[in-house]
Design a protein around this motif. Structure first.
Motif, PDB file in Angstrom:
ATOM      1  N   GLY A 136      46.186  14.889  85.400  1.00 22.80           N
ATOM      2  CA  GLY A 136      45.401  15.009  84.188  1.00 22.80           C
ATOM      3  C   GLY A 136      44.361  16.101  84.347  1.00 22.80           C
ATOM      4  O   GLY A 136      44.586  17.114  85.001  1.00 22.80           O
ATOM      5  N   THR A 137      43.199  15.886  83.760  1.00 20.80           N
ATOM      6  CA  THR A 137      42.094  16.830  83.874  1.00 20.80           C
ATOM      7  C   THR A 137      40.851  16.102  84.367  1.00 20.80           C
ATOM      8  O   THR A 137      40.799  14.872  84.379  1.00 20.80           O
ATOM      9  N   THR A 138      39.857  16.870  84.765  1.00 23.97           N
ATOM     10  CA  THR A 138      38.604  16.255  85.223  1.00 23.97           C
ATOM     11  C   THR A 138      38.005  15.399  84.124  1.00 23.97           C
ATOM     12  O   THR A 138      37.489  14.304  84.373  1.00 23.97           O
ATOM     13  N   ALA A 139      38.085  15.884  82.875  1.00 25.60           N
ATOM     14  CA  ALA A 139      37.519  15.143  81.746  1.00 25.60           C
ATOM     15  C   ALA A 139      38.401  13.980  81.309  1.00 25.60           C
ATOM     16  O   ALA A 139      37.907  13.010  80.744  1.00 25.60           O
ATOM     17  N   ALA A 140      39.713  14.085  81.548  1.00 24.33           N
ATOM     18  CA  ALA A 140      40.646  13.048  81.080  1.00 24.33           C
ATOM     19  C   ALA A 140      41.685  12.734  82.163  1.00 24.33           C
ATOM     20  O   ALA A 140      42.869  13.038  82.005  1.00 24.33           O
ATOM     21  N   PRO A 141      41.268  12.105  83.262  1.00 23.79           N
ATOM     22  CA  PRO A 141      42.215  11.808  84.342  1.00 23.79           C
ATOM     23  C   PRO A 141      43.307  10.832  83.933  1.00 23.79           C
ATOM     24  O   PRO A 141      44.403  10.854  84.501  1.00 23.79           O
ATOM     25  N   LEU A 142      43.032   9.978  82.945  1.00 25.96           N
ATOM     26  CA  LEU A 142      44.022   8.986  82.538  1.00 25.96           C
ATOM     27  C   LEU A 142      45.145   9.585  81.689  1.00 25.96           C
ATOM     28  O   LEU A 142      46.064   8.873  81.293  1.00 25.96           O
ATOM     29  N   ALA A 202      49.140  10.188  87.824  1.00 23.34           N
ATOM     30  CA  ALA A 202      48.386   9.716  88.980  1.00 23.34           C
ATOM     31  C   ALA A 202      47.118   8.986  88.552  1.00 23.34           C
ATOM     32  O   ALA A 202      46.761   7.952  89.124  1.00 23.34           O
ATOM     33  N   GLY A 203      46.446   9.528  87.538  1.00 25.15           N
ATOM     34  CA  GLY A 203      45.227   8.876  87.064  1.00 25.15           C
ATOM     35  C   GLY A 203      45.490   7.483  86.531  1.00 25.15           C
ATOM     36  O   GLY A 203      44.733   6.546  86.797  1.00 25.15           O
ATOM     37  N   MET A 204      46.584   7.326  85.774  1.00 31.37           N
ATOM     38  CA  MET A 204      46.942   6.011  85.250  1.00 31.37           C
ATOM     39  C   MET A 204      47.275   5.049  86.385  1.00 31.37           C
ATOM     40  O   MET A 204      46.867   3.880  86.375  1.00 31.37           O
ATOM     41  N   ALA A 205      48.012   5.542  87.381  1.00 29.39           N
ATOM     42  CA  ALA A 205      48.408   4.692  88.499  1.00 29.39           C
ATOM     43  C   ALA A 205      47.193   4.245  89.313  1.00 29.39           C
ATOM     44  O   ALA A 205      47.085   3.066  89.705  1.00 29.39           O
ATOM     45  N   ALA A 238      46.837   7.498  74.578  1.00 28.05           N
ATOM     46  CA  ALA A 238      46.817   7.542  76.041  1.00 28.05           C
ATOM     47  C   ALA A 238      45.681   6.732  76.642  1.00 28.05           C
ATOM     48  O   ALA A 238      45.326   6.928  77.809  1.00 28.05           O
ATOM     49  N   ASP A 239      45.128   5.786  75.888  1.00 27.88           N
ATOM     50  CA  ASP A 239      43.915   5.098  76.344  1.00 27.88           C
ATOM     51  C   ASP A 239      44.114   3.614  76.642  1.00 27.88           C
ATOM     52  O   ASP A 239      43.143   2.859  76.716  1.00 27.88           O
ATOM     53  N   TYR A 240      45.337   3.191  76.840  1.00 26.41           N
ATOM     54  CA  TYR A 240      45.595   1.778  77.083  1.00 26.41           C
ATOM     55  C   TYR A 240      45.124   1.318  78.465  1.00 26.41           C
ATOM     56  O   TYR A 240      45.009   0.117  78.715  1.00 26.41           O
ATOM     57  N   LEU A 241      44.840   2.269  79.363  1.00 28.83           N
ATOM     58  CA  LEU A 241      44.343   1.909  80.681  1.00 28.83           C
ATOM     59  C   LEU A 241      42.854   2.189  80.830  1.00 28.83           C
ATOM     60  O   LEU A 241      42.327   2.211  81.948  1.00 28.83           O
ATOM     61  N   ASP A 242      42.164   2.394  79.722  1.00 26.41           N
ATOM     62  CA  ASP A 242      40.725   2.605  79.789  1.00 26.41           C
ATOM     63  C   ASP A 242      40.026   1.365  80.363  1.00 26.41           C
ATOM     64  O   ASP A 242      40.412   0.233  80.049  1.00 26.41           O
ATOM     65  N   PRO A 243      38.992   1.561  81.179  1.00 27.36           N
ATOM     66  CA  PRO A 243      38.257   0.419  81.734  1.00 27.36           C
ATOM     67  C   PRO A 243      37.716  -0.482  80.629  1.00 27.36           C
ATOM     68  O   PRO A 243      37.250  -0.012  79.594  1.00 27.36           O
ATOM     69  N   GLY A 244      37.814  -1.771  80.856  1.00 31.61           N
ATOM     70  CA  GLY A 244      37.274  -2.748  79.913  1.00 31.61           C
ATOM     71  C   GLY A 244      38.210  -3.146  78.797  1.00 31.61           C
ATOM     72  O   GLY A 244      37.883  -4.030  77.998  1.00 31.61           O
ATOM     73  N   THR A 245      39.368  -2.522  78.688  1.00 30.30           N
ATOM     74  CA  THR A 245      40.310  -2.868  77.623  1.00 30.30           C
ATOM     75  C   THR A 245      41.130  -4.099  77.998  1.00 30.30           C
ATOM     76  O   THR A 245      41.400  -4.357  79.180  1.00 30.30           O
ATOM     77  N   ALA A 246      41.540  -4.833  76.993  1.00 29.47           N
ATOM     78  CA  ALA A 246      42.399  -5.992  77.238  1.00 29.47           C
ATOM     79  C   ALA A 246      43.745  -5.559  77.792  1.00 29.47           C
ATOM     80  O   ALA A 246      44.354  -6.278  78.600  1.00 29.47           O
ATOM     81  N   SER A 247      44.210  -4.384  77.373  1.00 31.58           N
ATOM     82  CA  SER A 247      45.507  -3.910  77.861  1.00 31.58           C
ATOM     83  C   SER A 247      45.469  -3.657  79.364  1.00 31.58           C
ATOM     84  O   SER A 247      46.385  -4.086  80.094  1.00 31.58           O
ATOM     85  N   LEU A 248      44.439  -2.998  79.865  1.00 28.04           N
ATOM     86  CA  LEU A 248      44.357  -2.742  81.304  1.00 28.04           C
ATOM     87  C   LEU A 248      44.305  -4.048  82.082  1.00 28.04           C
ATOM     88  O   LEU A 248      45.009  -4.206  83.094  1.00 28.04           O
ATOM     89  N   ARG A 249      43.498  -4.987  81.617  1.00 25.42           N
ATOM     90  CA  ARG A 249      43.424  -6.278  82.316  1.00 25.42           C
ATOM     91  C   ARG A 249      44.774  -6.990  82.280  1.00 25.42           C
ATOM     92  O   ARG A 249      45.225  -7.570  83.273  1.00 25.42           O
TER      93      ARG A 249
END
Length: 401
Positions: A190-196, A200-203, A364-375
């Motif tokens: 990804g990028t520094t601003a958007a690693p997710l 690799a960032g998602m993983a 592309a934000d389903y793995l953002d911290p604090g989301t129900a999807s990531l948990r």
């Protein structure tokens, strides 16, 4: 054929732009990508090498079980000889010991780094090729930093790569992240601003959440950019051609894990966007000796199957509820003459277990911290099914578990 591809690209672009407006205004309509379906460089010489007095397993046809048996029968010195002579073959051979593959891919990346550095130093290299080489150099240097575990690397085309986060030899739970469009070696992190936005960032985010949820469980997550993905929103994204070429590669990865990693349960698959098409096509041929594989799709345009039952008995499908900012919901869920990817896996009659994505916003934000999807992803990856939250209260996404 060119007219048909152009027509499909135009139809897809109009559909998406009409549904998403400014959010997709910058999306590119791409040229057709060339799928990589042949073994890596060095494979022909490998199959004709009789220096060990052995029949070498064919990289194009050998099963992971046969590959594992072959490497187990070699001495350490013989293994090292093959790593030095055929780094791309050993590094991409599903069924070979992961530690040996990490070593082989490090050597292959060093060779590719030297090749790209020579291109930059060559005064005859044009500016576009020099910029591309510099970009690849930066990524290779990052992957060659001590501590990285590269399970697959192929410099052909836009570059294929897979990296392991965690220890495959001791992991009690293993997860595989399968990305969607626009993913390749250059965009792997990804990028520094958007690693997710990178595989690799998602993983890494998934593994971090798993560790936070269950710090006593040994986990490993594989970021698998092991296939040629579509670029932009053109014909490749609207058809299953690249997914059909990718499916055998994913099946091979899973077969390799079955003989080289020994988690308590079958590896889980997390399939984003076009990656869910790859997972859908591969699913019927995924066999895990540890039992049923959990498959989680998110931001899915469809899976090229009519329903969850078509995935086979070896897969338990979880579909992530689309969040309100995900433009993929504006793409028609249909398949006509090879255009489109079929039914919506989050629909009530598809047969999937639909889980919550509360708190996420965007494709592309389903793995953002604090989301129900990531948990939820972490709970599924860990096998903590009672902790999973369904799309709505009263849903039966946990029935029968």
């Amino acid at each position: 054929m060119r007219f048909r591809r152009t027509l499909i690209a135009a139809m897809v672009s109009v559909t998406i732009l009409a549904g998403t407006g400014a959010a997709a205004a910058g999306a590119a309509v791409s040229d057709e990508q060339i799928a990589i379906t042949t073994p890596p460089a060095g494979s022909t010489a490998w199959t004709h090498d009789h220096s060990l007095g052995l029949t070498m397993p064919n990289p194009a046809t050998a099963s992971a079980t046969d590959v594992a048996r072959f490497f187990a029968g070699l001495s350490a010195a013989e293994q090292q000889r093959l790593v030095r002579k055929y780094p791309l073959v050993v590094g991409n051979f599903d069924g070979a010991p992961p530690a040996l593959r990490y070593q082989a891919n490090e050597q292959a990346m060093q060779q590719e780094l030297a090749h790209q550095q020579a291109k930059v130093a060559d005064s005859s290299t044009d500016s576009a090729d020099r910029i591309a080489a510099q970009s690849r150099i930066a990524m290779l240097q990052r992957l060659l930093t001590p501590g990285h575990q590269v399970l697959a690397f192929d410099p052909r085309g836009r570059g294929l790569v897979a990296e392991v986060f965690g220890d495959l030899s001791t992991a009690e739970r293993v997860s595989v992240l399968v990305p969607g469009s626009d993913m390749d070696l250059e965009h792997f992190y990804g990028t520094t601003a958007a690693p997710l936005k990178g595989t690799a960032g998602m993983a890494m985010q998934l593994r971090s959440e798993e560790d936070a949820v269950s710090p006593g469980t040994s986990t490993a997550v594989i970021a698998w950019s092991g296939y040629v993905t579509p670029v932009g929103l053109g014909a490749d994204a609207a058809t299953a051609r690249l997914a059909q070429a990718a499916a055998p590669r994913l099946e091979s990865l899973m077969s390799g894990l079955a003989v080289t990693a020994h988690p308590d349960a079958a590896p889980s698959l997390f399939c984003h966007s076009y990656g869910s098409v790859v997972c859908g096509i591969a699913a019927p041929d995924i066999a895990a000796p540890q039992g049923v594989s959990d498959m989680v799709v998110f931001g899915s345009p469809g899976m090229d199957v009519p329903d969850a039952a078509a995935l086979g008995d070896g897969v338990r499908l979880w579909a992530t509820a689309r969040n309100p900012g995900d433009w993929i919901g504006d793409v028609p869920y249909l398949e006509v003459a090879g255009l489109g990817h079929g039914a919506d896996p989050t629909s009530s009659d598809f047969g999937s277990r639909v889980i919550s994505s509360t708190g996420s916003y965007g494709h592309a934000d389903y793995l953002d911290p604090g989301t129900a999807s990531l948990r939820n992803f972490a709970d599924i990856g860990l096998g903590r099914y009672p902790d999973v939250t369904c799309r709505t209260t009263g849903d039966s996404c946990l029935s029968g578990l």
